[in-house]
Motif scaffolding. Structure first.
Motif, short mmCIF file in Angstrom:
data_model
loop_
_atom_site.label_atom_id
_atom_site.label_comp_id
_atom_site.label_asym_id
_atom_site.label_seq_id
_atom_site.Cartn_x
_atom_site.Cartn_y
_atom_site.Cartn_z
N GLU A 16 9.04 -16.64 75.06
CA GLU A 16 9.80 -15.62 75.78
C GLU A 16 8.83 -14.51 76.15
N VAL A 17 8.66 -14.29 77.44
CA VAL A 17 7.66 -13.33 77.91
C VAL A 17 8.33 -12.27 78.79
N ALA A 18 7.66 -11.16 78.91
CA ALA A 18 8.20 -10.07 79.73
C ALA A 18 8.20 -10.46 81.20
N PRO A 19 9.24 -10.08 81.94
CA PRO A 19 9.27 -10.40 83.38
C PRO A 19 8.17 -9.67 84.13
N GLU A 20 7.78 -10.24 85.25
CA GLU A 20 6.74 -9.65 86.09
C GLU A 20 7.29 -9.09 87.39
N LEU A 21 8.45 -9.60 87.79
CA LEU A 21 9.05 -9.18 89.06
C LEU A 21 10.53 -8.86 88.86
N ALA A 22 11.02 -7.95 89.67
CA ALA A 22 12.46 -7.66 89.73
C ALA A 22 12.86 -7.68 91.20
N ARG A 23 13.89 -8.44 91.51
CA ARG A 23 14.37 -8.54 92.89
C ARG A 23 15.81 -8.04 92.97
N PHE A 24 16.11 -7.39 94.07
CA PHE A 24 17.50 -7.01 94.34
C PHE A 24 17.72 -7.05 95.85
N THR A 25 18.98 -7.06 96.24
CA THR A 25 19.31 -7.07 97.66
C THR A 25 20.00 -5.77 98.03
N VAL A 26 19.73 -5.29 99.21
CA VAL A 26 20.38 -4.10 99.73
C VAL A 26 20.93 -4.47 101.11
N THR A 27 22.22 -4.23 101.29
CA THR A 27 22.89 -4.65 102.53
C THR A 27 23.54 -3.45 103.20
N ALA A 28 23.14 -3.21 104.42
CA ALA A 28 23.73 -2.14 105.23
C ALA A 28 24.83 -2.75 106.09
N THR A 29 25.98 -2.06 106.16
CA THR A 29 27.10 -2.58 106.93
C THR A 29 27.64 -1.52 107.88
N ALA A 30 28.38 -1.97 108.87
CA ALA A 30 29.01 -1.06 109.83
C ALA A 30 30.26 -1.72 110.40
N ARG A 31 31.22 -0.89 110.77
CA ARG A 31 32.47 -1.40 111.36
C ARG A 31 33.04 -0.34 112.29
N ASP A 32 33.44 -0.78 113.49
CA ASP A 32 34.08 0.13 114.45
C ASP A 32 34.80 -0.72 115.50
N ARG A 33 35.73 -0.08 116.17
CA ARG A 33 36.43 -0.80 117.21
C ARG A 33 35.53 -1.10 118.40
N ASP A 34 34.55 -0.24 118.59
CA ASP A 34 33.63 -0.41 119.71
C ASP A 34 32.39 -1.18 119.25
N ARG A 35 32.01 -2.20 119.98
CA ARG A 35 30.87 -3.02 119.58
C ARG A 35 29.57 -2.23 119.59
N GLU A 36 29.33 -1.46 120.64
CA GLU A 36 28.08 -0.71 120.72
C GLU A 36 27.97 0.32 119.59
N THR A 37 29.09 0.94 119.26
CA THR A 37 29.08 1.90 118.15
C THR A 37 28.74 1.21 116.84
N THR A 38 29.29 0.03 116.64
CA THR A 38 28.98 -0.75 115.44
C THR A 38 27.49 -1.06 115.35
N LEU A 39 26.92 -1.51 116.45
CA LEU A 39 25.50 -1.86 116.46
C LEU A 39 24.63 -0.63 116.24
N THR A 40 25.02 0.48 116.84
CA THR A 40 24.24 1.72 116.67
C THR A 40 24.27 2.17 115.22
N ARG A 41 25.44 2.18 114.62
CA ARG A 41 25.55 2.59 113.21
C ARG A 41 24.76 1.65 112.30
N LEU A 42 24.83 0.36 112.60
CA LEU A 42 24.11 -0.61 111.78
C LEU A 42 22.61 -0.37 111.87
#
Length: 213
Positions: A16-42
């Motif tokens: 049993e050895v100490a870990p060398e790497l730590a991984r995580f995920t970060v997800t940015a999301t957006a939602r709007d009635r207008d498609r362009e606004t959604t893309l801009t916010r994202l």
């Protein structure tokens, strides 16, 4: 040599050895009635994530943009679009565990950003794997000598050595805890989880003539 007695053994090693790497995920999301606004916010939220990751170097060894998704939300009946959704996921690999908790909290504090992880692991070329293999070979030789000694003989030569596999545990989620001190920002305490590494070999040795009497 061909007529010499043979001992076949299996050598194993577990570490049993100490870990060398730590991984995580970060997800940015957006939602709007207008498609362009959604893309801009994202795009804006994804850029904010990148700024934080840039500032975290060199603790961040690697980052990889994963799936980009943009899709319409429709009513249950028909194809009328009521909103547009978008998301961008990034996988982050961190080597400085002292900066890991703070970085994850800073990212999670961003608007419409989800953080998941971390998962601990070893590097593919970690010395821990080599050390486990060496230990498995040493274990095989020790077992062969024990059998030979029990027969009043000694190991004389190696006939065959086969690697039956080296395994490591799948990446594991961290144990996390939050602590607050007055009005100070929250602190995230992470406990790196030891990584199990196991190696096994099969070996055949010749031994001197046993003393059976």
């Amino acid at each position: 040599m061909a007529d010499a007695p043979v001992v076949a053994v299996r050598g194993e090693a577990y570490r049993e050895v100490a870990p060398e790497l730590a991984r995580f995920t970060v997800t940015a999301t957006a939602r709007d009635r207008d498609r362009e606004t959604t893309l801009t916010r994202l795009a804006e939220r994804t850029a904010a994530v990148r700024v934080l990751l840039d500032a975290a170097e060199p603790a961040v060894e690697r980052r990889e943009t994963g799936q980009l998704r943009v899709w319409p939300e429709t009513r249950r009946s028909g194809e009328r679009v009521v909103a547009y959704h978008g998301s961008v996921a990034t996988t982050v690999t961190v080597v400085d565990f002292t900066a890991l908790g703070e970085l994850m909290l800073r990212l999670a504090d961003q608007e419409q950003v989800e953080v998941a992880g971390p998962w601990w692991s070893l590097r593919p070329d970690s010395p821990a794997y080599r050390e486990a293999r060496h230990a498995a070979i040493a274990d095989a030789l020790a077992r062969a000598r024990e059998y030979a000694e029990a027969l009043g003989a000694r190991v004389t030569a190696l006939l065959e050595l086969a690697d039956t596999g080296l395994t490591a545990a799948p990446p594991m989620m961290a144990k996390a805890g939050f602590a607050r001190a007055g009005e100070a920002p929250p602190e995230l305490e992470l406990d790196p989880q030891p990584q199990p590494v196991q190696a096994a070999v099969e070996a055949r040795f010749t031994i001197s003539e046993p003393v059976l009497g």
